[in-house]
Design a protein around this motif. Sequence first.
Motif, short mmCIF file in Angstrom:
data_model
loop_
_atom_site.label_atom_id
_atom_site.label_comp_id
_atom_site.label_asym_id
_atom_site.label_seq_id
_atom_site.Cartn_x
_atom_site.Cartn_y
_atom_site.Cartn_z
N HIS A 31 40.77 29.31 46.24
CA HIS A 31 39.71 30.21 45.78
C HIS A 31 39.10 29.69 44.49
O HIS A 31 39.76 28.96 43.74
CB HIS A 31 40.22 31.65 45.63
CG HIS A 31 41.24 31.86 44.56
ND1 HIS A 31 40.92 32.23 43.27
CD2 HIS A 31 42.59 31.77 44.58
CE1 HIS A 31 42.02 32.36 42.56
NE2 HIS A 31 43.06 32.08 43.33
N ASP A 34 43.54 28.34 37.91
CA ASP A 34 43.75 29.27 39.03
C ASP A 34 42.37 29.71 39.50
O ASP A 34 41.77 30.59 38.89
CB ASP A 34 44.60 30.46 38.56
CG ASP A 34 44.81 31.50 39.66
OD1 ASP A 34 44.45 31.23 40.81
OD2 ASP A 34 45.33 32.59 39.34
N ASP A 35 41.82 29.16 40.57
CA ASP A 35 42.51 28.26 41.45
C ASP A 35 41.65 27.03 41.70
O ASP A 35 41.73 26.39 42.74
CB ASP A 35 42.82 29.01 42.76
CG ASP A 35 43.61 28.18 43.75
OD1 ASP A 35 44.43 27.36 43.31
OD2 ASP A 35 43.38 28.33 44.95
N GLU A 41 39.21 36.32 45.47
CA GLU A 41 40.67 36.38 45.67
C GLU A 41 41.31 37.23 44.59
O GLU A 41 42.25 37.98 44.85
CB GLU A 41 41.26 34.96 45.66
CG GLU A 41 42.71 34.90 46.15
CD GLU A 41 43.75 35.24 45.09
OE1 GLU A 41 44.89 35.58 45.44
OE2 GLU A 41 43.44 35.18 43.87
N GLU A 42 40.78 37.12 43.38
CA GLU A 42 41.41 37.83 42.26
C GLU A 42 41.25 39.35 42.34
O GLU A 42 41.90 40.08 41.59
CB GLU A 42 40.85 37.31 40.92
CG GLU A 42 41.15 35.83 40.64
CD GLU A 42 42.63 35.54 40.45
OE1 GLU A 42 43.45 36.47 40.50
OE2 GLU A 42 42.96 34.36 40.27
N ASP A 73 47.05 27.61 46.56
CA ASP A 73 46.87 28.43 45.36
C ASP A 73 47.97 28.10 44.36
O ASP A 73 49.03 27.61 44.73
CB ASP A 73 46.89 29.92 45.72
CG ASP A 73 46.14 30.79 44.71
OD1 ASP A 73 45.84 30.30 43.59
OD2 ASP A 73 45.85 31.96 45.03
N VAL A 74 47.68 28.37 43.12
CA VAL A 74 48.64 28.04 42.07
C VAL A 74 49.88 28.96 42.17
O VAL A 74 49.82 30.04 42.74
CB VAL A 74 48.01 28.19 40.67
CG1 VAL A 74 46.85 27.23 40.51
CG2 VAL A 74 47.56 29.62 40.42
MN MN Z 1 45.13 32.12 42.62
#
Ligand code: MN
Length: 466
Positions: A108, A267-268, A297-298, A340-341
Amino acid sequence: MEEKKDALREALFYSQKQGYDLIGLDERLALEAYCEDYKAFLNAARTEREAVAEGIRQAEAVGFVPYVRGMALKAGDKVYRSVRGKALMLAVIGQKSLAEGANIAAAHVDSPRLDLKQLPLYEDGELAYFKTHYYGGIKKYQWVTIPLELHGVVTKKDGETVPVVIGKDPEDPKFVITDLLPHLGKDQMGKNASEVINGEALSLLIGSIPYADEGKDRVKLAILSLLQDRYGITEEDFLSAELEAVPSLDACDVGLDRSLIGGYGHDDRVCAYAELKAIYETEAPERTAVCILADKEEIGSVGVSGMQSTAFETFMEDLCDSQGVKLRHCLEASFCVSADVCNAHDPLYPEVSEAPDRNGAKLNYGMGICKFTGSRGKSGSNDASAEVVGTLRRIFADNAVVWQMAELGKVDQGGGGTVAAYMGNRNIDTIDAGVPVLSMHSPWETVAKFDCYMTYKGVKAFYKDR
Ligand code: MN
Ligand code: MN
């Protein structure tokens, strides 16, 4: 006897090795070069829109073209589709039919930030401010007294969309959210950390000179007059604007040995860049390679540009149609790395993750694979199967990708999610894997160069060998 015991240890124990003990000079140089490119990408991409624009610019330079519905596609063709300028999907068509599935990597490109409210401008105490509403999970106290920039767009009544970037150019002014001096902080310092800074007090200071005129709100008027001159906008235009305040902090090396990178939005975008670089270098793979840079995403992967949107199915269906393959059959045979992280073990806060050498990810130990995320008993998690983990384990072993298992903190310590669950829901075998991060969701996060490079190498191996 001692020797025999050691051999048994060697044969039976799982032991992880420090990444730098596993690579030679060639890879060391490749790693440094890769990270220079990544820093440049991160500096060009402070927002999801900018990440998409930069991704398209780079992709076109290596031969990707916009996908036009109905286009005939053959192995090796490189296409992309922008989802309203806020998310991006790229594909390199494989030699095998899409009926045998695609290799999908999904990252993302949105990051926690402060969005301007729809009527943001106000004056108080003869100072002008922009009010904000934060986006994503932040510790509010980290966002005061740091330089901020404004990035985004304003759509005017006539339909014209004006891009706005203020604070990025070295000549530009920047913005700040002020905080109380410690001398008068007695009451504030006694508060719970989530209340130290009130959400409604996250207002950007934007000016202080009054308009040479009589009447009220003279500073606000002066600011509006400036905005009119520079961007041709009025206060009403903010109603249809999308303006994001982000840290005015470029990515740079951290540490005397320069082994780390500090930056806003790892991120990310750190995984997004790994995917981009991997797909740029993927030529006519066996299975079709798909790279996704998702938005939202967040805040739960919602909305038209989030990973729950059927924009993904629409793109995949278009590709499938060109081969007469049913979308659902393609998805069933596909595999997704949700890039993703993950959380890196922080020796300053050892209490939240398992002891190092157990289940927590560490800096410099490579790409972190998260079998599950979620919270309170894996709730809301994709929880990949043993077979899915095994698939990546094989690919990484065959391609000298250094990786480690990661876990989002100790049991019951908290948790979180990624896009993985939404890919799993589509009947796609999915697993989380990405770069371990320190100070995640802060204005300036830290990652290790070694892990950035191994994540790129991991995605590239996945595109080649799954
Ligand atoms: Mn992320
Ligand atoms: Mn996040």
